[in-house]
Structure formats: C-alpha cells, structure tokens
Write an enzyme that holds these catalytic residues in place. Structure first.
Site, PDB file in Angstrom:
ATOM      1  N   ARG A   1       0.844  -1.112   0.013  1.00 23.25           N
ATOM      2  CA  ARG A   1       0.026  -0.049  -0.002  1.00 23.25           C
ATOM      3  C   ARG A   1       0.759   1.324  -0.149  1.00 23.25           C
ATOM      4  O   ARG A   1       0.591   2.232   0.638  1.00 23.25           O
ATOM      5  CB  ARG A   1      -0.897  -0.136   1.163  1.00 23.25           C
ATOM      6  CG  ARG A   1      -1.846  -1.130   1.418  1.00 23.25           C
ATOM      7  CD  ARG A   1      -2.763  -1.183   0.200  1.00 23.25           C
ATOM      8  NE  ARG A   1      -3.555  -2.670   0.047  1.00 23.25           N
ATOM      9  CZ  ARG A   1      -3.177  -3.477  -0.596  1.00 23.25           C
ATOM     10  NH1 ARG A   1      -2.188  -3.503  -1.437  1.00 23.25           N
ATOM     11  NH2 ARG A   1      -3.807  -4.612  -0.699  1.00 23.25           N
TER      12      ARG A   1
ATOM     13  N   SER B   1     -10.588  -0.996   3.831  1.00 22.10           N
ATOM     14  CA  SER B   1     -10.007  -1.494   4.944  1.00 22.10           C
ATOM     15  C   SER B   1      -9.289  -0.122   5.654  1.00 22.10           C
ATOM     16  O   SER B   1      -8.717   0.251   4.937  1.00 22.10           O
ATOM     17  CB  SER B   1      -8.649  -2.417   4.480  1.00 22.10           C
ATOM     18  OG  SER B   1      -9.283  -3.577   4.121  1.00 22.10           O
TER      19      SER B   1
ATOM     20  N   GLU C   1      -4.542   2.407   6.885  1.00 21.31           N
ATOM     21  CA  GLU C   1      -4.383   2.341   5.452  1.00 21.31           C
ATOM     22  C   GLU C   1      -5.086   3.556   4.950  1.00 21.31           C
ATOM     23  O   GLU C   1      -4.563   3.952   3.863  1.00 21.31           O
ATOM     24  CB  GLU C   1      -5.247   1.084   5.044  1.00 21.31           C
ATOM     25  CG  GLU C   1      -4.871   0.932   3.381  1.00 21.31           C
ATOM     26  CD  GLU C   1      -5.257  -0.500   2.947  1.00 21.31           C
ATOM     27  OE1 GLU C   1      -5.042  -1.557   3.722  1.00 21.31           O
ATOM     28  OE2 GLU C   1      -5.956  -0.646   1.896  1.00 21.31           O
TER      29      GLU C   1
HETATM   30  C1  LIG Z   1     -15.465  -0.633  -0.292  1.00 19.78           C
HETATM   31  C2  LIG Z   1     -13.922  -0.390  -0.769  1.00 19.78           C
HETATM   32  C3  LIG Z   1     -13.404  -1.558  -0.862  1.00 19.78           C
HETATM   33  C4  LIG Z   1     -12.180  -1.584  -1.129  1.00 19.78           C
HETATM   34  N1  LIG Z   1     -11.145  -2.532  -1.535  1.00 19.78           N
HETATM   35  C5  LIG Z   1      -9.853  -2.454  -1.488  1.00 19.78           C
HETATM   36  C6  LIG Z   1      -9.005  -3.454  -1.936  1.00 19.78           C
HETATM   37  O1  LIG Z   1      -9.525  -4.603  -2.030  1.00 19.78           O
HETATM   38  N2  LIG Z   1      -7.694  -3.469  -2.138  1.00 19.78           N
HETATM   39  C7  LIG Z   1      -7.138  -2.118  -2.123  1.00 19.78           C
HETATM   40  O2  LIG Z   1      -5.699  -2.074  -2.232  1.00 19.78           O
HETATM   41  N3  LIG Z   1      -7.770  -0.976  -1.737  1.00 19.78           N
HETATM   42  C8  LIG Z   1      -9.195  -1.137  -1.590  1.00 19.78           C
HETATM   43  N4  LIG Z   1      -9.922   0.093  -1.302  1.00 19.78           N
HETATM   44  C9  LIG Z   1      -9.182   1.446  -1.134  1.00 19.78           C
HETATM   45  C10 LIG Z   1      -9.080   1.944  -2.360  1.00 19.78           C
HETATM   46  O3  LIG Z   1     -10.142   1.839  -3.451  1.00 19.78           O
HETATM   47  C11 LIG Z   1      -7.981   1.988  -3.117  1.00 19.78           C
HETATM   48  O4  LIG Z   1      -6.963   2.454  -2.325  1.00 19.78           O
HETATM   49  C12 LIG Z   1      -7.761   2.821  -4.548  1.00 19.78           C
HETATM   50  O5  LIG Z   1      -6.653   2.343  -5.218  1.00 19.78           O
HETATM   51  C13 LIG Z   1      -7.737   4.331  -4.175  1.00 19.78           C
HETATM   52  O6  LIG Z   1      -7.938   4.893  -5.492  1.00 19.78           O
HETATM   53  P1  LIG Z   1      -8.763   6.177  -5.469  1.00 19.78           P
HETATM   54  O7  LIG Z   1      -8.663   6.823  -7.134  1.00 19.78           O
HETATM   55  O8  LIG Z   1     -10.026   6.298  -4.864  1.00 19.78           O
HETATM   56  O9  LIG Z   1      -7.785   7.153  -4.825  1.00 19.78           O
HETATM   57  P2  LIG Z   1      -8.106   8.219  -3.769  1.00 19.78           P
HETATM   58  O10 LIG Z   1      -8.724   7.783  -2.615  1.00 19.78           O
HETATM   59  O11 LIG Z   1      -8.693   9.250  -4.562  1.00 19.78           O
HETATM   60  O12 LIG Z   1      -6.741   8.774  -3.369  1.00 19.78           O
HETATM   61  C14 LIG Z   1      -5.653   7.852  -2.646  1.00 19.78           C
HETATM   62  C15 LIG Z   1      -4.417   8.404  -2.736  1.00 19.78           C
HETATM   63  O13 LIG Z   1      -3.852   8.184  -3.916  1.00 19.78           O
HETATM   64  C16 LIG Z   1      -3.363   9.616  -4.504  1.00 19.78           C
HETATM   65  N5  LIG Z   1      -3.788   9.577  -5.824  1.00 19.78           N
HETATM   66  C17 LIG Z   1      -4.774   9.398  -6.514  1.00 19.78           C
HETATM   67  N6  LIG Z   1      -4.729   9.745  -7.847  1.00 19.78           N
HETATM   68  C18 LIG Z   1      -3.588  10.060  -7.882  1.00 19.78           C
HETATM   69  C19 LIG Z   1      -2.600  10.493  -9.158  1.00 19.78           C
HETATM   70  N7  LIG Z   1      -3.304  10.366 -10.472  1.00 19.78           N
HETATM   71  N8  LIG Z   1      -1.509  10.908  -9.046  1.00 19.78           N
HETATM   72  C20 LIG Z   1      -0.709  10.830  -7.649  1.00 19.78           C
HETATM   73  N9  LIG Z   1      -1.630  10.491  -6.679  1.00 19.78           N
HETATM   74  C21 LIG Z   1      -2.846  10.031  -6.650  1.00 19.78           C
HETATM   75  C22 LIG Z   1      -4.350  10.678  -3.607  1.00 19.78           C
HETATM   76  O14 LIG Z   1      -3.490  11.916  -3.656  1.00 19.78           O
HETATM   77  C23 LIG Z   1      -4.246   9.920  -2.166  1.00 19.78           C
HETATM   78  O15 LIG Z   1      -3.099  10.168  -1.431  1.00 19.78           O
HETATM   79  C24 LIG Z   1     -11.352  -0.273  -1.127  1.00 19.78           C
HETATM   80  C25 LIG Z   1     -12.271   1.112  -0.814  1.00 19.78           C
HETATM   81  C26 LIG Z   1     -13.431   0.726  -0.663  1.00 19.78           C
HETATM   82  C27 LIG Z   1     -14.474   2.077  -0.380  1.00 19.78           C
END
Ligand SMILES: Cc1cc2nc3c(=O)[nH]c(=O)nc-3n(C[C@H](O)[C@H](O)[C@H](O)COP(=O)(O)OP(=O)(O)OC[C@H]3O[C@@H](n4cnc5c(N)ncnc54)[C@H](O)[C@@H]3O)c2cc1C
Length: 301
Positions: A176, A226, A296
């Site tokens: 992560r 998580s 996380e």
């Molecule tokens: C119901 C649910 C289930 C989930 N299951 C999982 C799972 O199975 N496995 C898992 O790993 N995660 C899981 N997650 C967490 C999440 O979906 C992941 O961490 C996902 O990768 C986050 O992506 P995001 O685009 O939503 O990022 P955001 O939440 O928008 O951002 C997360 C971080 O990434 C950075 N970021 C986003 N885009 C960029 C970019 N283009 N350049 C630089 N930095 C950037 C942001 O600044 C921030 O620090 C889950 C979440 C939920 C709500």
C-alpha cells in the site's frame, strides 16, 4: 489570498474548470470532508499538467483526488486546490497485450477493457473502487494480486513540473505504498503488461471476485475500504473482532458489523469521529494483543 485570486483568473484564462468551496464529502466514498478552497476539474491530461503548473507558480498547496475511495478529508476541508482526475476524458489504448490508460480511468473501466480484449492479469482489481492513478499510488491489491504485478511504466509530473516516466522497478512499490506516496508526484498515465487469456474465464473470475466482495464487505455503507493495514502475521479485522469491538461506535463512525476491518459511516460521521474511533480501536488492539495497527486510509488535514 491574493495568489488564490490570481490563480482563479489564470485557470479561467486557460478554460480549466473549477469551483470554490466544493464539499469534499461529495467526492469521497466515506462521504466525509469539509470544503475545498478550490476544486479543479480538468477535462484533459494537458489541463491537469497546466493546472499543477499554475498552482506551483503561485505557491498554492495542491492535493490530487482520484476516486476518493481511500481518503479521509478533514471536517475543516482543504485550504488549497484539490485537483480531480475523474473529470478527465477517458483515455485508454490497447496495444497487443499492453494497456496504456489515463490516471483518472476507473479500475473497473480498465478491467472491463482488458476482459473485452481477452487480456488476463488484472482480474484481482475488479471491484476495487478506485482510479488507475490511485491504484498506482497505493499499490492497490486484493485476492493475491497487486498493482505492481501488472505495471510496466508510469508517466507522471514531478515536483518541478517536469513530465517524466519511470519503469516499475523504480517506483518503490510496497504494501500500500509507492514513490508517489513519498514524493506527491502526480500520476498521468500507466502502462500495464497483461497476458493473453480466455475472455470467458477472465469475466468469470471478475464476477466471482465481485460476488465475494458483496458477501463479505459492508458495501451498503459509506467507507474507505480497509481502515487499517494488515499487520505482519495477523489480520486487522480478526484482531478487532477478537477484542470485542464489532459494531463499536464513536458518533456515527462504527466498526462494521459485517467486516471488522472496515470503519463505516452510519449517517453523519465526521472526520473527528473516524479518527477518534481509529485511535481507540488501535489502542485497545495494542493493549489486548500487542499488535500495532497502522491506518491504511489516507488522512488529509
Ligand atoms: C468498499 C471499498 C473496498 C476497497 N477494497 C480495496 C481492496 O480490495 N484493495 C485495495 O488495495 N484497496 C481497496 N480499497 C481502497 C481504495 O479503493 C484503493 O486504495 C484505491 O486504489 C484508491 O484509489 P482512488 O482513485 O480512490 O484514490 P483516492 O482515494 O482518490 O486517493 C488515494 C491516494 O492516492 C493519491 N492519488 C490518487 N490519484 C493520483 C494520481 N493520479 N497521482 C498521484 N496521486 C494520486 C491521492 O492523492 C491519495 O493520497 C477499497 C475501498 C472501498 C471504499
């Protein structure tokens, strides 16, 4: 604030859309977060690069928002510019067994495109509700796979505003985390290396993983997935359950009844509620089991 006024003027001249005081709760899966001073929604990757450059020149703080599915913004909001990648027009190319896609694409869209082309390797990511950029930043993973397994190269903007590319072995991808979490560089595009597979089998695997999520995860409530990282040698959810904290609440923030690894928003949870709940739960788990729980979820204050 003079720099903010100047920045707005420049964004307008460049035809880059923005709004003032946009509630961040509307843009996060937790449905928590106060207003962003400026909420910028570029239409293209070029506009995103330009907006970053304008903010840099004005010395204004920025935060990149993907799909907002791993974020907890402060109740006070964010006093700089939140740059949203979801507003960027979809950008995806399939070249043989490689996919090159824009950071703002949802993982679901990328997985579906891979499946349509009979490309295997990305099935694990189906159901992770994030963008491709967020998956790279977090090295998102599930069901035995993680983003680094399929990543070949990433194009990004560095702190000096330079557009650069790095191969996967230089991205410091760990559990992560990534070089982007350390540096704040903005991911623009990622190249994924997949393999040829059977279209029906790929779809069946994706459907199976999605069903497993629906069964096990509290998808009916807002959350950020998580809440804690997996500590070495244990599972955060099992430790929390073992400590009798299933359903434990602070305000409207609660340990999910369905999956103790999730903190859910039962209606009007604040960032302060979630942080207090996480603190109390970590303390109790540490006292009772000796394990240290690390969040996380990314907290932005
Ligand atoms: C119901 C649910 C289930 C989930 N299951 C999982 C799972 O199975 N496995 C898992 O790993 N995660 C899981 N997650 C967490 C999440 O979906 C992941 O961490 C996902 O990768 C986050 O992506 P995001 O685009 O939503 O990022 P955001 O939440 O928008 O951002 C997360 C971080 O990434 C950075 N970021 C986003 N885009 C960029 C970019 N283009 N350049 C630089 N930095 C950037 C942001 O600044 C921030 O620090 C889950 C979440 C939920 C709500």
């Amino acid at each position: 604030m003079a720099c903010m006024e100047h920045l707005k003027q420049q964004l307008e001249e460049a035809a880059i859309p923005y709004s003032c005081g946009e509630p961040l709760a509307r843009h996060t899966s937790f449905q928590i977060g106060g207003p962003a001073a400026l909420f910028c929604t570029p239409h293209t990757t070029q506009q995103l690069i330009q907006a970053l450059e304008l903010c840099r020149a004005e010395g204004v703080r920025t935060y990149i928002l993907g799909n907002g599915s791993n974020l907890l913004f402060s109740d006070k909001g964010f006093d700089g510019v939140v740059l949203c990648t979801r507003s960027i027009q979809p950008e995806i190319q399939v070249e043989g067994d490689r996919i090159i896609a824009g950071a703002g694409m949802s993982l679901q869209q990328v997985c579906e495109e891979a499946a349509r082309h009979g490309l295997t390797g990305l099935e694990f990511a189906y159901g992770i509700p994030g963008s491709l950029g967020g998956a790279v930043y977090m090295n998102a993973g599930a069901y035995g796979g993680e983003t680094r397994d399929v990543l070949l190269e990433v194009e990004f903007v560095d702190e000096a505003g330079q557009v650069r590319s790095l191969p996967v072995d230089q991205l410091e991808l760990g559990y992560r985390t990534s070089v982007f979490a350390r540096t704040g560089w903005c991911v623009l595009r990622a190249t994924l290396q997949l393999a040829e597979g059977d279209r029906e089998q790929i779809q069946a695997k994706m459907d199976d993983l999605m069903n497993r999520r629906r069964e096990k995860q509290p998808l009916e409530y807002p959350s950020a997935g998580s809440a804690f990282k997996r500590p070495e040698g244990a599972f955060a959810g099992s430790l929390i359950e073992q400590c009798g904290l299933r359903g434990y609440r602070v305000g409207d923030a609660a340990i999910s009844e369905k999956h103790c690894g999730f903190i859910v928003n039962l209606g009007h949870a604040s960032c302060a509620d979630v942080l207090e709940l996480a603190r109390q739960v970590s303390d109790r788990v540490h006292q009772q089991t000796g394990f240290v729980l690390e969040k996380e979820i990314r907290v932005v204050e």
